[in-house]
Structure formats: C-alpha cells, structure tokens
Design an enzyme around this catalytic site. Structure first.
Site, PDB file in Angstrom:
ATOM      1  N   LYS A 124      72.930 -89.752  12.189  1.00 45.88           N
ATOM      2  CA  LYS A 124      72.313 -89.297  10.946  1.00 45.88           C
ATOM      3  C   LYS A 124      71.591 -87.952  11.110  1.00 45.88           C
ATOM      4  CE  LYS A 124      69.910 -93.096  10.295  1.00 45.88           C
ATOM      5  NZ  LYS A 124      70.505 -93.985  11.319  1.00 45.88           N
ATOM      6  N   THR A 125      70.775 -87.839  12.159  1.00 43.93           N
ATOM      7  CA  THR A 125      69.988 -86.620  12.320  1.00 43.93           C
ATOM      8  C   THR A 125      70.885 -85.413  12.483  1.00 43.93           C
ATOM      9  OG1 THR A 125      68.130 -87.820  13.303  1.00 43.93           O
ATOM     10  CG2 THR A 125      68.261 -85.473  13.756  1.00 43.93           C
ATOM     11  N   GLU A 137      67.858 -87.612   5.723  1.00 47.97           N
ATOM     12  CA  GLU A 137      68.316 -88.647   6.630  1.00 47.97           C
ATOM     13  C   GLU A 137      67.868 -89.979   6.046  1.00 47.97           C
ATOM     14  OE1 GLU A 137      67.520 -90.067  11.230  1.00 47.97           O
ATOM     15  OE2 GLU A 137      67.272 -87.944  10.690  1.00 47.97           O
TER      16      GLU A 137
END
Length: 502
Positions: free
Chosen positions: A144-145, A195
């Site tokens: 995600k990041t 995120e």
C-alpha cells in the site's frame, strides 16, 4: 451496529461507536479549530496531524516516546507532550483523534469524554480533512505505501498536485502527508491519494473515486477473526465507491481477482492489471536489476513503457496498479505523462532500503512482516545477488511482528525464510499486543530446517550474523518493529569483524 453484508459475513470496523470511538464521522461546519492527536508519533497518526496543521488547525498531541515524526511536527507548530496526560488537552480542544492502538483507559480519552469532546478514529479524521476531493484509495494486504507514493508521483507527472496521506516516510514526497507539493499548496478541487488501512476496517471511512487493491489474503486476523470477515471488509469498501467510480485489481492475485469478479456481478466498473492476457493493463515484459526496472505495458489506449527507479516484480506490479488507479480517477490525464511521473519515484522508507555496506556485505532494511512480503523481498535480493560479479548469498534477519500473526503464519514464515541461504529469527515484537510467553522465535523455526535459526535475545544478532557473513553477501533486516534500530550497530559489527579477519 454494522449492517450484515450481502456478500458474506458482516465486516468489522473500528469506526463503529464503542468504548473509544464515540463518533464515526468528522464533525462538519466551522466549529473545529483545535484538535488533539493521541499517539501522534505513529506514521499514520502523524499524517493526520500534518494535514490538520496544513489546514490551519491548532494541533496538540502526545505519545509514549519520541520518534522520527515528532520533531518535524513540532517545527510545523504542533504542541506535543511525551507521556499521556489529561492536562495536554487544550482548553479550547474541539476534537480528539485516536488510533486503534489507543486503549479505552487512556487518560486523554477519559478526559475528553468527561468534557464532552468528540473522539474519532484517525481514518474518519483523515476523510473529514480531505473533504470532497476525488480520492484514490490504495488498499491491499501488501504494497500500500509504495503504491500510494507511486500514484502521487504519477499524478504529479501528469501536471496534478494531489493531496496525500500514507503510513511511512517517503523521501520523494518530503513528508508523509500534505495538501500539495508545497504545504497547503493545492486547492480543494485537486485529487487526493490515501493509504487505506484494512487492519481495523477503518478504510470504510472513505468514499473513493477509484480504489486499487494490490492483493487480498489473510492478515490482521487478531481483529477480523477470520479470512471471510476480512474479505467482507474489502467488499464493503468497494460498496463505498462514489457513483461512476472504478475498482482496479491485480488479476495476478487470487484474492484481488475474486474481489473484482464479485464487484462486476454487482455492476461496479472494474479494471484489472497483471501478466494475464485480457486484463485492461497487461504487463508484457520487464527487466529488473539493482538500479530499477524497464517495463513494457499494454494499456487501454495502447502500449506504454515504464522506466522505474525501483526493482523487483512486486514493485513493477505496484507501479502498474498506481498508473491504472490514477488513470481511472481522471480519464482525461495522459497515460504517458502518468508513466513518466512513475519514473521519478525512488521508494518508501524501509522498502528495500540499502542501509550501507560493511566488510563487503550489503545490508538492506525492509518493512516486510507478512510471509508474502518476506518472500517478495527475498526474491528481489536473490535476483540482485545472482546478477552481481562477486558471488554472494542472501542472508536474512527476521523480527516477527505481533504474537497473533506469528502464531497464525508460523509455518508460512518458516517456508519463505528457507529461501534465504541463512536466516535468523529474532524474538517477537509484540507492538500493541500483550506478551505471550508461549509464542517465540521457535514457534517459527520449529517448522524449518537448520538454516533458519532462532534467537533468544535481540543482541545475539550482533554476534552471530557478523561471524557468518562474508563479502558479496546481501543481508536483509526484515520486520515492522524496532529491528531498524539494530541495523546501525550491525553495520559497525560487520566492519569490526572484517578488520579482525584482515
């Protein structure tokens, strides 16, 4: 109560009113002038605090200890105390913001209740701060990041100045959240990228224009209970899409692909990406090396070439997902310019970060804390070592994160760590969980061969690893806990051991 999902079990979300969360929505109107952020030093909480400061709010906060995000927030104007104390709440405090890690007996939460101050989860606060911007939500069990940072870079390449918030430091962006490249720089009509955290179901606070799901597999079962309930949370997130919104899924991942199929049945616009023919964004070829990757891609509007500054097949897929999600959020953007923006992204902190080289051993810090993440990082390291002129091995030091995750995935961790030539498993980093003496490094190594070695104390790393390492090796320091604090001392120990051998 959360309504039952027509797609499976009722999703769990911390946004339900409860002992800590007393209000699920950001209070509207002009009444919010001052906010207090409990555990402000965490990556996600500091992002909310940063956006609040850039929105012109007075921000106070607290944490149990100092950390990398606190000094920058103080420089930006936040008033932060170390230790939890009801006296830290300002007289004019309008709102208290908490994370799932904040317990219901926190003195600041108790004081807020007594004073009638609303207490909301950080995801609800983030959604409120971002307002009505067209939102790209980046979801998935892993990646995600990186994918969030990539989407911001892609939008910038296409001439946009998005707002963003993510759960780690990204050097390319300068800070982990912002309303634009310059603090407070973009207007309310600019897009935003967030995120979206599945760990506590709080991503249901968002109403995105597009969602990208990088993968979906069991994790955070300490909160969700089982894989079916976690999956129901992702289905519920898809139902939060704005009218006309698009779901983007990685077709190479079975969980994400199945999510897309269920969404199509419900009439949701879905775009897939991956290596399989027939996807909207098809990966034709990739050449990854130590310095990055060259990618040939077939998009909805024709072929594209990506020149990435990050390496590894998992990061290639993340880049394609970021590109697809940005294009879906605003179809008027030029895909070639989005692709050019992706090339400027050099990575998030602790995502295959080369910490240094000592005694001929390259040491890499990486946040991997789930079996699939560990496997991807080991695979990327193996590709680099096999391509280098000096023969070497892949070594790994792994710090398990959470007792519950260690128990749930012990055999899986053992299996992936055996892909290293030699691996050491540190004691479990409990984070928010109460200690469990029965869950140790041996919970994992009991399922592995002799090359995966349990450690009874963190300090053993400094003795055992330098004695085993040799020039040409790549050493991975893996985990989401405080293993990063061991890395500088390990580099020094490797250098000292090399001098002793000379």
């Amino acid at each position: 109560m959360t309504p039952a999902s027509p797609h499976g079990p009722a999703p769990r979300t911390i946004l339900r009113p409860g002992d800590v969360i007393t209000r699920p929505d950001w209070p509207t109107g002009e009444s919010i002038r001052s906010v207090h952020v409990v555990r402000i030093g965490g990556a996600g909480m500091s992002a909310v605090a940063r956006l609040a400061l850039e929105a012109g709010l007075a921000v106070s906060g607290s944490d149990s200890q100092d950390g990398q995000f606190i000094a920058p927030l103080r420089e930006a104007g936040a008033r932060i105390g170390i230790g939890f104390d009801a006296a830290l709440l300002a007289e004019d405090c309008d709102l208290v913001i908490v994370s799932t890690a904040v317990r219901d007996d926190n003195p600041e939460v108790a004081a807020a209740r007594e004073r009638g101050i609303p207490v909301i989860h950080r995801a609800a606060a983030l959604a409120g701060l971002l307002g009505e911007r067209d939102l790209i939500a980046v979801a998935g069990t892993h990646g995600k990041t990186t994918t969030t940072g990539m989407a911001v870079a892609a939008l910038r390449g296409a001439g946009q100045d998005p707002a963003w918030a993510l759960g780690a430091a990204v050097p390319d962006l300068g800070r982990n959240a912002g309303f634009g490249e310059q603090p407070g720089g973009s207007g309310p009509d600019s897009p935003a990228v967030v995120e979206a955290d599945e760990s506590d179901g709080s991503f249901l606070a968002f109403a995105p224009r597009s969602i990208v799901v990088t993968n979906l597999e069991p994790d955070h079962l300490d909160f969700h209970g089982d894989a079916e309930t976690l999956t129901a949370a992702f289905d519920a997130l898809v139902d939060r899409l704005r009218p006309g919104g698009t779901l983007v899924v990685c077709e190479d991942d079975p969980g994400a692909a199945a999510l897309g199929e269920r969404a199509r049945v419900r009439g949701v616009a879905v775009q897939g990406y991956g290596t399989a023919e027939g996807t909207a964004w098809t990966l034709r070829a990739e050449r990854s090396g130590a310095r990055g990757a060259e990618v040939e891609l077939e998009g909805p509007d024709g072929p594209l070439t990506l020149s990435l500054a990050v390496t590894g097949h998992h990061n290639v897929l993340n880049a394609v997902g970021a590109l697809a999600a940005a294009a879906a959020a605003d179809p008027s953007l030029d895909p070639a310019r989005l692709a050019a923006g992706l090339g400027t992204f050099t990575g998030a902190s602790r995502r295959f970060d080369v910490a240094g080289t000592a005694g001929g051993v390259t040491v890499v810090d990486d946040y991997a804390h789930h079996p699939r993440e560990v496997a991807a990082t080991l695979d990327a390291a193996r590709g680099i070592v096999e391509a280098q002129e000096t023969p070497g091995r892949v070594l790994a030091v792994f710090q398990p994160h959470l007792f519950s995750r260690t128990r749930d995935f012990a055999a899986d961790f053992a299996a992936v760590l055996e892909a290293a030539d030699l691996a050491w498993v540190m004691p479990v980093y409990g984070a928010r969980e109460d200690p469990d003496p029965a869950t140790t490094a041996r919970t994992i190594t009991a399922h592995a061969g002799e090359a995966v070695i349990p450690l009874d104390a963190d300090a053993q790393v400094l003795d055992l690893v330098p004695a085993a390492a040799r020039p040409g090796d790549m050493l991975l320091m893996l985990g989401a806990g405080d293993i990063v604090e061991t890395t500088p001392a390990l580099l020094a120990a490797l250098e000292a051991d090399s001098r002793d051998r000379a």
